[in-house]
Design an enzyme around this catalytic site. Structure first.
Site, PDB file in Angstrom:
ATOM      1  N   HIS A 298      49.253 -33.508  10.436  1.00 37.47           N
ATOM      2  CA  HIS A 298      49.535 -34.919  10.162  1.00 37.47           C
ATOM      3  C   HIS A 298      49.493 -35.130   8.655  1.00 37.47           C
ATOM      4  CE1 HIS A 298      48.744 -39.385  11.388  1.00 37.47           C
ATOM      5  NE2 HIS A 298      49.444 -39.302  10.274  1.00 37.47           N
TER       6      HIS A 298
ATOM      7  N   GLU B 210      52.888 -34.956  13.090  1.00 37.30           N
ATOM      8  CA  GLU B 210      52.587 -36.365  13.328  1.00 37.30           C
ATOM      9  C   GLU B 210      52.753 -37.149  12.037  1.00 37.30           C
ATOM     10  OE1 GLU B 210      48.912 -35.898  16.545  1.00 37.30           O
ATOM     11  OE2 GLU B 210      48.526 -36.564  14.495  1.00 37.30           O
TER      12      GLU B 210
ATOM     13  N   HIS C  31      43.081 -37.927  20.770  1.00 36.38           N
ATOM     14  CA  HIS C  31      42.138 -38.690  19.955  1.00 36.38           C
ATOM     15  C   HIS C  31      40.783 -38.746  20.644  1.00 36.38           C
ATOM     16  CE1 HIS C  31      40.624 -41.230  16.784  1.00 36.38           C
ATOM     17  NE2 HIS C  31      41.794 -41.164  16.190  1.00 36.38           N
TER      18      HIS C  31
END
Length: 237
Positions: A43, A70, A190
């Protein structure tokens, strides 16, 4: 089987603390694959506080499984993804200064914006996933945007799991079923960890992939990376 994609952002955070190349992000990514990971997630954020853009370019030829990038679809992010051509791109609604992802997209409000982004990546042959809360309305709008998959934001599940696991997982089971009926693949991520992952996997149908970084790297400090990945893979069977 549900695939495990290891997010290596925290490895880059540790490396950046000394300004050198230890630990080496590329070596860790390759080791994760050799230990059984089904993919690698990064990310890159605008401030490059962990994964840097040049990391992404160096990782691309090394990764033999699935590369998932991401990020918020800014012009710079879109350009990076189109140059690197990962197997999957996951669109998150994070502000540039966000510490970590904290909510899914309002896909109804941002439908036109997301549709244009998805079209761009589809033309490049890149599978697209949209980060959403476990809300059937948001999933339906994501499907209208043309995405291939949704990624369910699982922090609320992780927070409620110890108190009432059945109640915590119920919205995710319903959301995954709704996504499947709309022809979408289902990812999740998450705060999933070795305590709550197996229960989530058993109770959420049609789960294609989980992306796990922070908890996995923390566990690896005690268990070692190879043993940690083995345990996460076991939890997903």
């Amino acid at each position: 089987m549900t695939n495990l994609s290891v997010n290596i952002n925290k490895v880059a955070t540790l490396r950046n603390a000394r300004g050198e190349n230890r630990p080496c992000v590329e070596d860790v990514a390759c080791d994760c694959e050799s230990f059984g990971a089904d993919g690698i997630t990064v990310h890159p954020r605008p401030d490059e506080r962990h994964i840097r853009h040049d990391d992404v370019f160096r990782l691309r030829p090394l990764i033999k499984t699935e590369f998932n990038i991401e990020g918020y679809p800014s012009p710079e992010f879109i350009d990076l993804v189109l140059k690197v051509r990962p197997e999957q791109v996951t669109l998150v609604p994070d502000a540039p200064d966000a510490l970590t992802s904290s909510a899914g997209w309002n896909t109804v409000k941002h439908l036109d914006f997301l549709t244009g982004i998805v079209d761009t990546f589809k033309e490049a042959g890149i599978r697209t996933s949209i980060f959403v809360d476990p809300d059937p309305e948001m999933i339906a709008a994501a499907a209208k945007a043309g995405t291939d998959r949704v990624e369910l934001y699982t922090k609320p599940y992780a927070d409620a799991y110890r108190t009432d696991p059945a109640k915590a997982v119920a919205p995710y089971a319903a959301a995954s079923d709704a996504a499947h009926r709309l022809g979408l693949g289902v990812n999740a991520g998450h705060d999933l960890d070795l305590d709550n992952l197996a229960y989530f996997r058993r109770n959420v149908p049609y789960l294609n992939e989980v992306s796990i970084g922070h908890a996995l790297i923390c566990d690896a400090l005690y268990l070692g990376l190879a043993e940690t990945i083995k345990r996460y893979k076991t939890a997903l069977r």
